[in-house]
Scaffold this motif. Structure first.
Motif, PDB file in Angstrom:
ATOM      1  N   SER A 133       0.831  -1.199   0.000  1.00  0.00           N
ATOM      2  CA  SER A 133       0.000   0.000   0.000  1.00  0.00           C
ATOM      3  C   SER A 133       0.871   1.257   0.000  1.00  0.00           C
ATOM      4  O   SER A 133       0.567   2.234  -0.691  1.00  0.00           O
ATOM      5  CB  SER A 133      -0.928   0.001   1.221  1.00  0.00           C
ATOM      6  OG  SER A 133      -1.887   1.025   1.140  1.00  0.00           O
ATOM      7  N   LEU A 134       1.961   1.237   0.763  1.00  0.00           N
ATOM      8  CA  LEU A 134       2.892   2.363   0.773  1.00  0.00           C
ATOM      9  C   LEU A 134       3.523   2.545  -0.601  1.00  0.00           C
ATOM     10  O   LEU A 134       3.667   3.679  -1.083  1.00  0.00           O
ATOM     11  CB  LEU A 134       3.979   2.140   1.825  1.00  0.00           C
ATOM     12  CG  LEU A 134       5.054   3.224   1.928  1.00  0.00           C
ATOM     13  CD1 LEU A 134       4.433   4.556   2.342  1.00  0.00           C
ATOM     14  CD2 LEU A 134       6.133   2.812   2.933  1.00  0.00           C
ATOM     15  N   TYR A 135       3.861   1.435  -1.238  1.00  0.00           N
ATOM     16  CA  TYR A 135       4.428   1.513  -2.587  1.00  0.00           C
ATOM     17  C   TYR A 135       3.421   2.135  -3.553  1.00  0.00           C
ATOM     18  O   TYR A 135       3.760   3.013  -4.347  1.00  0.00           O
ATOM     19  CB  TYR A 135       4.828   0.120  -3.068  1.00  0.00           C
ATOM     20  CG  TYR A 135       5.225   0.087  -4.523  1.00  0.00           C
ATOM     21  CD1 TYR A 135       6.452   0.593  -4.944  1.00  0.00           C
ATOM     22  CD2 TYR A 135       4.353  -0.434  -5.489  1.00  0.00           C
ATOM     23  CE1 TYR A 135       6.812   0.589  -6.294  1.00  0.00           C
ATOM     24  CE2 TYR A 135       4.703  -0.439  -6.832  1.00  0.00           C
ATOM     25  CZ  TYR A 135       5.930   0.068  -7.227  1.00  0.00           C
ATOM     26  OH  TYR A 135       6.269   0.063  -8.555  1.00  0.00           O
ATOM     27  N   GLY A 136       2.169   1.681  -3.480  1.00  0.00           N
ATOM     28  CA  GLY A 136       1.140   2.220  -4.354  1.00  0.00           C
ATOM     29  C   GLY A 136       0.910   3.712  -4.139  1.00  0.00           C
ATOM     30  O   GLY A 136       0.600   4.439  -5.081  1.00  0.00           O
ATOM     31  N   ALA A 187       5.268   5.314 -10.879  1.00  0.00           N
ATOM     32  CA  ALA A 187       4.896   4.430 -11.990  1.00  0.00           C
ATOM     33  C   ALA A 187       3.379   4.294 -12.076  1.00  0.00           C
ATOM     34  O   ALA A 187       2.687   4.293 -11.047  1.00  0.00           O
ATOM     35  CB  ALA A 187       5.533   3.052 -11.786  1.00  0.00           C
ATOM     36  N   ASP A 188       2.863   4.191 -13.287  1.00  0.00           N
ATOM     37  CA  ASP A 188       1.429   4.024 -13.503  1.00  0.00           C
ATOM     38  C   ASP A 188       1.083   2.541 -13.384  1.00  0.00           C
ATOM     39  O   ASP A 188       1.433   1.740 -14.261  1.00  0.00           O
ATOM     40  CB  ASP A 188       1.038   4.554 -14.882  1.00  0.00           C
ATOM     41  CG  ASP A 188      -0.464   4.473 -15.119  1.00  0.00           C
ATOM     42  OD1 ASP A 188      -1.204   4.164 -14.165  1.00  0.00           O
ATOM     43  OD2 ASP A 188      -0.890   4.718 -16.267  1.00  0.00           O
ATOM     44  N   LEU A 189       0.398   2.178 -12.318  1.00  0.00           N
ATOM     45  CA  LEU A 189       0.062   0.778 -12.079  1.00  0.00           C
ATOM     46  C   LEU A 189      -1.202   0.330 -12.806  1.00  0.00           C
ATOM     47  O   LEU A 189      -1.543  -0.845 -12.787  1.00  0.00           O
ATOM     48  CB  LEU A 189      -0.107   0.533 -10.570  1.00  0.00           C
ATOM     49  CG  LEU A 189       1.108   0.892  -9.705  1.00  0.00           C
ATOM     50  CD1 LEU A 189       0.810   0.574  -8.236  1.00  0.00           C
ATOM     51  CD2 LEU A 189       2.343   0.126 -10.161  1.00  0.00           C
ATOM     52  N   THR A 221      -3.430  -4.551  -4.051  1.00  0.00           N
ATOM     53  CA  THR A 221      -3.310  -3.593  -2.948  1.00  0.00           C
ATOM     54  C   THR A 221      -2.594  -2.328  -3.399  1.00  0.00           C
ATOM     55  O   THR A 221      -3.035  -1.206  -3.118  1.00  0.00           O
ATOM     56  CB  THR A 221      -2.567  -4.224  -1.766  1.00  0.00           C
ATOM     57  OG1 THR A 221      -3.311  -5.339  -1.267  1.00  0.00           O
ATOM     58  CG2 THR A 221      -2.354  -3.213  -0.645  1.00  0.00           C
ATOM     59  N   ALA A 222      -1.475  -2.514  -4.112  1.00  0.00           N
ATOM     60  CA  ALA A 222      -0.728  -1.358  -4.611  1.00  0.00           C
ATOM     61  C   ALA A 222      -1.557  -0.571  -5.615  1.00  0.00           C
ATOM     62  O   ALA A 222      -1.631   0.669  -5.554  1.00  0.00           O
ATOM     63  CB  ALA A 222       0.576  -1.827  -5.255  1.00  0.00           C
ATOM     64  N   TRP A 223      -2.215  -1.267  -6.534  1.00  0.00           N
ATOM     65  CA  TRP A 223      -3.017  -0.590  -7.558  1.00  0.00           C
ATOM     66  C   TRP A 223      -4.210   0.140  -6.944  1.00  0.00           C
ATOM     67  O   TRP A 223      -4.487   1.290  -7.287  1.00  0.00           O
ATOM     68  CB  TRP A 223      -3.500  -1.608  -8.589  1.00  0.00           C
ATOM     69  CG  TRP A 223      -4.476  -1.034  -9.572  1.00  0.00           C
ATOM     70  CD1 TRP A 223      -4.305   0.094 -10.344  1.00  0.00           C
ATOM     71  CD2 TRP A 223      -5.785  -1.514  -9.864  1.00  0.00           C
ATOM     72  NE1 TRP A 223      -5.428   0.327 -11.115  1.00  0.00           N
ATOM     73  CE2 TRP A 223      -6.347  -0.650 -10.851  1.00  0.00           C
ATOM     74  CE3 TRP A 223      -6.532  -2.602  -9.433  1.00  0.00           C
ATOM     75  CZ2 TRP A 223      -7.617  -0.843 -11.370  1.00  0.00           C
ATOM     76  CZ3 TRP A 223      -7.800  -2.800  -9.962  1.00  0.00           C
ATOM     77  CH2 TRP A 223      -8.333  -1.926 -10.914  1.00  0.00           C
ATOM     78  N   ASP A 224      -4.915  -0.519  -6.023  1.00  0.00           N
ATOM     79  CA  ASP A 224      -6.063   0.120  -5.382  1.00  0.00           C
ATOM     80  C   ASP A 224      -5.651   1.371  -4.624  1.00  0.00           C
ATOM     81  O   ASP A 224      -6.354   2.387  -4.639  1.00  0.00           O
ATOM     82  CB  ASP A 224      -6.754  -0.859  -4.427  1.00  0.00           C
ATOM     83  CG  ASP A 224      -7.744  -1.763  -5.140  1.00  0.00           C
ATOM     84  OD1 ASP A 224      -8.213  -1.386  -6.226  1.00  0.00           O
ATOM     85  OD2 ASP A 224      -8.050  -2.843  -4.618  1.00  0.00           O
ATOM     86  N   THR A 225      -4.517   1.304  -3.931  1.00  0.00           N
ATOM     87  CA  THR A 225      -4.043   2.471  -3.190  1.00  0.00           C
ATOM     88  C   THR A 225      -3.747   3.630  -4.136  1.00  0.00           C
ATOM     89  O   THR A 225      -4.133   4.777  -3.868  1.00  0.00           O
ATOM     90  CB  THR A 225      -2.785   2.125  -2.382  1.00  0.00           C
ATOM     91  OG1 THR A 225      -3.062   1.033  -1.505  1.00  0.00           O
ATOM     92  CG2 THR A 225      -2.322   3.320  -1.560  1.00  0.00           C
TER      93      THR A 225
END
Length: 238
Positions: A132-135, A140-142, A187-191
């Motif tokens: 989540s922190l990364y997102g 970068a466009d996830l 998780t990263a994308w949703d964040t």
């Protein structure tokens, strides 16, 4: 002239700062909702698992199917009708969903040792927090990975249904391992999606309801990571 330009720049800077402050407050509310839902699920699970009468009532009767299917019904209703629903109704369904998931957690507590469940939970929390922190911070466009991740979810669902009939340990291991990776990615994308779309509804009437919906998405990701990790690393009760 320069004074006018300075006033414009100052106002733009203030607007950006206000927006950033609002985003941070919004994300904090989302995480608070999500953490509270996890806590509610844990409390429900502990109460059921510690009560032989409740365990027999739920898992020894067809009632278990109601609790298994109810979360799906709640998600469908929230996804399709949340704009027409009141804030109170959205919150009520969110908490009801978390309580029903607690029944699934209770089944985990009955099958696996407490130590292995706790270990899986803390690993899940660390993985979720990191992704989540990364997102939230990545440039970068996830979005380009979203189609692949969603296809992965459908693939996991199909493989899980197949494995009900096949009963393959190797297939279950592969499903669990891939499941952890897919939902970490989600998780990263949703964040990032929550962060990027905040400006579209900031200050609108549906902001509070979308806060709950965003928390629901992250909560579902965390629960999936936890359940797959339990399958991978959990030790069964003897």
């Amino acid at each position: 002239m320069f004074e006018t330009q300075n006033r414009v720049l100052t106002r733009e800077h203030l607007d950006a700062a206000t927006l950033d402050q609002g985003l941070r407050a919004h994300m904090l509310r989302v995480y608070n909702y999500m953490a509270s839902a996890v806590a509610l699920s844990g409390i429900v699970a502990a109460l059921i698992a510690s009560s032989p009468a409740m365990t027999a009532l739920i898992f020894g009767t067809p009632l278990k199917w109601a609790f298994m299917l109810a979360p799906l019904a709640f998600v469908l209703v929230l996804s399709w009708k949340f704009e027409a629903m009141s804030k109170t109704a959205v919150q009520a369904l969110f908490w009801a969903y978390a309580a029903c998931v607690g029944v699934s957690f209770a089944a985990i507590l009955l099958v696996f040792t407490g130590a292995s469940v706790a270990r899986a939970f803390f690993i899940s929390a660390a993985m979720f927090a990191g992704m989540s922190l990364y997102g939230y911070t990545t440039k970068a466009d996830l979005t380009k990975f979203s189609t692949f991740l969603i296809m992965g979810v459908f693939g996991l669902m199909i493989a899980s249904i197949v494995n009900i009939f096949v009963g393959s340990t190797a297939l279950q291991f592969a499903i669990s391992a891939i499941g952890v990776l897919v939902f970490c990615g989600l998780t990263a994308w949703d964040t990032q999606r929550i962060k990027d779309t905040y400006v579209e509804y900031a200050g609108t009437e549906i902001e509070d309801k979308l806060t709950v919906m965003n928390a629901l998405g992250l909560y579902i990701n965390f629960v999936a990571i936890f359940q797959f990790l339990v399958q991978l690393t959990g030790q069964r009760e003897e």
